[in-house]
Design a protein around this motif. Structure first.
Motif, PDB file in Angstrom:
ATOM      1  N   GLU A   8     -19.782 -35.153  -5.560  1.00  0.00           N
ATOM      2  CA  GLU A   8     -18.441 -34.625  -5.789  1.00  0.00           C
ATOM      3  C   GLU A   8     -18.535 -33.403  -6.699  1.00  0.00           C
ATOM      4  O   GLU A   8     -19.062 -33.483  -7.801  1.00  0.00           O
ATOM      5  CB  GLU A   8     -17.559 -35.695  -6.427  1.00  0.00           C
ATOM      6  CG  GLU A   8     -16.136 -35.237  -6.689  1.00  0.00           C
ATOM      7  CD  GLU A   8     -15.286 -36.325  -7.325  1.00  0.00           C
ATOM      8  OE1 GLU A   8     -14.445 -35.982  -8.184  1.00  0.00           O
ATOM      9  OE2 GLU A   8     -15.472 -37.517  -6.975  1.00  0.00           O
ATOM     10  N   ASP A  44     -11.931 -38.616 -14.422  1.00  0.00           N
ATOM     11  CA  ASP A  44     -11.812 -39.880 -13.706  1.00  0.00           C
ATOM     12  C   ASP A  44     -10.528 -39.972 -12.904  1.00  0.00           C
ATOM     13  O   ASP A  44     -10.547 -40.474 -11.780  1.00  0.00           O
ATOM     14  CB  ASP A  44     -11.874 -41.033 -14.716  1.00  0.00           C
ATOM     15  CG  ASP A  44     -12.151 -42.366 -14.052  1.00  0.00           C
ATOM     16  OD1 ASP A  44     -13.100 -42.439 -13.256  1.00  0.00           O
ATOM     17  OD2 ASP A  44     -11.415 -43.330 -14.311  1.00  0.00           O
ATOM     18  N   PHE A  58     -16.476 -42.238 -12.296  1.00  0.00           N
ATOM     19  CA  PHE A  58     -17.212 -40.999 -12.045  1.00  0.00           C
ATOM     20  C   PHE A  58     -18.455 -40.947 -12.926  1.00  0.00           C
ATOM     21  O   PHE A  58     -18.383 -41.220 -14.125  1.00  0.00           O
ATOM     22  CB  PHE A  58     -16.323 -39.785 -12.328  1.00  0.00           C
ATOM     23  CG  PHE A  58     -16.959 -38.451 -12.045  1.00  0.00           C
ATOM     24  CD1 PHE A  58     -17.015 -37.948 -10.760  1.00  0.00           C
ATOM     25  CD2 PHE A  58     -17.503 -37.693 -13.073  1.00  0.00           C
ATOM     26  CE1 PHE A  58     -17.596 -36.721 -10.500  1.00  0.00           C
ATOM     27  CE2 PHE A  58     -18.082 -36.461 -12.823  1.00  0.00           C
ATOM     28  CZ  PHE A  58     -18.132 -35.973 -11.530  1.00  0.00           C
ATOM     29  N   SER A  80     -16.805 -31.588  -9.009  1.00  0.00           N
ATOM     30  CA  SER A  80     -15.656 -31.561  -9.893  1.00  0.00           C
ATOM     31  C   SER A  80     -15.567 -30.211 -10.606  1.00  0.00           C
ATOM     32  O   SER A  80     -16.500 -29.408 -10.565  1.00  0.00           O
ATOM     33  CB  SER A  80     -15.756 -32.685 -10.931  1.00  0.00           C
ATOM     34  OG  SER A  80     -16.652 -32.328 -11.965  1.00  0.00           O
ATOM     35  N   ARG A 114     -19.084 -40.633  -7.294  1.00  0.00           N
ATOM     36  CA  ARG A 114     -17.933 -41.498  -7.495  1.00  0.00           C
ATOM     37  C   ARG A 114     -18.269 -42.892  -6.963  1.00  0.00           C
ATOM     38  O   ARG A 114     -18.946 -43.043  -5.952  1.00  0.00           O
ATOM     39  CB  ARG A 114     -16.738 -40.922  -6.730  1.00  0.00           C
ATOM     40  CG  ARG A 114     -15.413 -41.613  -6.950  1.00  0.00           C
ATOM     41  CD  ARG A 114     -14.769 -41.308  -8.273  1.00  0.00           C
ATOM     42  NE  ARG A 114     -14.545 -39.884  -8.517  1.00  0.00           N
ATOM     43  CZ  ARG A 114     -13.855 -39.418  -9.555  1.00  0.00           C
ATOM     44  NH1 ARG A 114     -13.321 -40.251 -10.437  1.00  0.00           N
ATOM     45  NH2 ARG A 114     -13.709 -38.124  -9.734  1.00  0.00           N
ATOM     46  N   LEU A 120      -8.794 -37.158  -9.587  1.00  0.00           N
ATOM     47  CA  LEU A 120      -9.357 -37.212  -8.233  1.00  0.00           C
ATOM     48  C   LEU A 120      -8.259 -37.142  -7.172  1.00  0.00           C
ATOM     49  O   LEU A 120      -7.289 -37.892  -7.201  1.00  0.00           O
ATOM     50  CB  LEU A 120     -10.145 -38.509  -8.071  1.00  0.00           C
ATOM     51  CG  LEU A 120     -10.761 -38.795  -6.707  1.00  0.00           C
ATOM     52  CD1 LEU A 120     -11.838 -37.772  -6.371  1.00  0.00           C
ATOM     53  CD2 LEU A 120     -11.336 -40.213  -6.667  1.00  0.00           C
TER      54      LEU A 120
END
Length: 447
Positions: A409, A237, A73, A411, A418, A240
């Protein structure tokens, strides 16, 4: 059906030879083979479930496989927290080198209590000089901390634990029992693990890699942590595609929730040291009674036999113990320990754990008795030490923009990108339904 016991032959998957990691060891070859094992076992499961008319072709992207052994990531417009505690690392002792692992507060306190100095790197370095490496290692471990003196490969092979690990299988299958798989009408050739309930009781790093891999093919992964748990710098990391929940397994009401979740799980993956779950009242027989139709894969650091079977450990420590860091030092021509360029023991073991889950599910789908699988970082170190380097292509020094998937992404911590998936299978997308999320951000319930 033959359960997975070794790395797959290279003729089981296609390989794009587009780069390698520079190392004393065959790190890229290990990345290729462990990720290839996931593809091989997933193809077998698809066949056993009659989800496709023909076996999918498997391709491992060598460059991406190597990069996924690092960090997958990359934040956009913000920075990740630092991965290591400020006193974690290697120190010169009287007679050699020792590595302290102090990322967790209680491990840091244990180390400082034994060393008897202030919590600064300078103070620790000065104090460690007066210790013998083996003695300090033993004292810190006895105090509930984690540390590893550097040993050579010869020393490790002669050590009682090294001798024990060398006799263990790469994947130890034990205690076969009948398992009746739950119907999963959501499963398709494109998303073969859709609807599969995976209960994740793992921490940094191998276990979370295994369940992240299963989530990439559609599995519903529910990770359970203690309340307040966090892994700064790592959780972005490896969370996910997962639901991240919290339960206190010493609390009656939370135990009831956990037992219901376990009963409904198709797969249990855990990284508790031998005896730790027993101490919580969840020994092997109790787990079997609560979840008779659940496939189980277990992980520990130093192996399942020998005097260190219950010892806490991490990838960086096993590299020190098993002679990997010393061999790297000799190869690099340096004085200090020279670790692998990535935490390859963690990542390879994680992918092999995922492959073991798939292998067990295939056995169950074919009506066979299914044993539990046990893996360890130390046994993976033995595998790596025996591998010959064959990966070709330019040296990989780090990811570039083209290595990442184009999507942003979202997060829990901020936007990022990613790495593109390292494993491709015809008609099957390795992709994740949800972004990485923080610990305790989801209810303890199946989707």
């Amino acid at each position: 059906m033959t359960l997975l016991t070794a790395l797959p032959d290279t003729d089981r998957y296609h390989l794009t030879s587009n780069g390698h990691l520079h190392s004393a060891f065959a790190v890229t070859d290990l990345a290729n083979a462990s990720i290839g094992a996931v593809g091989q076992e997933l193809a077998s499961l698809i066949e056993a479930m009659n989800l496709a008319n023909s076996a999918p072709e498997i391709t491992v992207d060598q460059r991406l496989a190597s990069l996924w052994f690092g960090y997958s990531f990359r934040p956009e417009g913000w920075e990740l927290p630092h991965l290591w505690d400020d006193i974690a690392g290697v120190y010169k002792a009287q007679d050699g080198w020792i590595r302290l692992h102090t990322n967790l507060p209680h491990h840091r306190k244990a180390a400082l209590r034994v060393i008897g100095c202030p919590g600064t790197r300078e103070a620790v370095a000065d104090a460690v000089k007066h210790w013998q490496a083996d003695g300090l290692e033993s004292e810190i471990v006895a105090a509930g901390g984690v540390a590893a003196a550097m040993r050579s490969r010869v020393d490790w092979k002669m050590h009682p634990q090294g001798r024990s690990v060398a006799t263990e299988p790469l994947i130890h299958w034990t205690g076969p029992a009948p398992v009746k798989l739950r119907d999963r009408p959501e499963a398709t050739a494109a998303r073969p693990l859709a609807g599969l309930r995976v209960l994740d009781l793992t921490r940094v790093l191998a276990g979370p890699v295994s369940t992240r891999t299963l989530a990439g093919f559609g599995a519903d992964v529910l990770r359970i942590d203690p309340p307040g748990w966090d892994e700064p710098g790592v959780i972005t990391d490896i969370s996910l595609g997962k639901s991240m929940a919290a339960l206190n397994l010493t609390k009656g009401s939370d135990r009831q929730v956990f037992e219901a979740l376990l009963n409904q799980a198709d797969v249990l993956v855990h990284g508790y040291r031998p005896g730790a779950l027993d101490g919580l009242g969840y020994g092997a027989e109790t787990r079997r009674q609560l979840a008779p139709n659940t496939v189980e894969v277990q992980l520990n650091a130093y192996g399942w036999t020998g005097p260190w079977a219950t010892r806490r450990g991490f990838d960086s420590l096993v590299q020190m113990s098993a002679g990997v860091a010393d061999a790297g030092r000799n190869w690099a021509g340096t004085e200090k320990p020279h670790p692998l360029p990535v935490q390859a023991l963690d990542h390879a073991t994680g992918y092999l754990m995922a492959a073991a889950v798939l292998s067990a599910l295939t056995a169950a789908a074919q009506g066979e008795a299914v044993p539990q699988a046990r893996l360890s970082l130390a046994r993976t170190a033995e595998l790596l030490a025996g591998m010959e380097k064959s990966a070709e292509g330019p040296e990989i020094t780090g990811p570039v923009d083209s290595d990442y998937a184009p999507e942003i992404e979202a997060s829990s911590w901020g936007p990022g990108r990613r790495l593109a998936a390292p494993l491709r299978m015809s008609g099957i997308a390795m992709r994740w339904e949800t972004a990485a999320t923080s610990c305790g951000s989801a209810p303890p319930a199946w989707a």
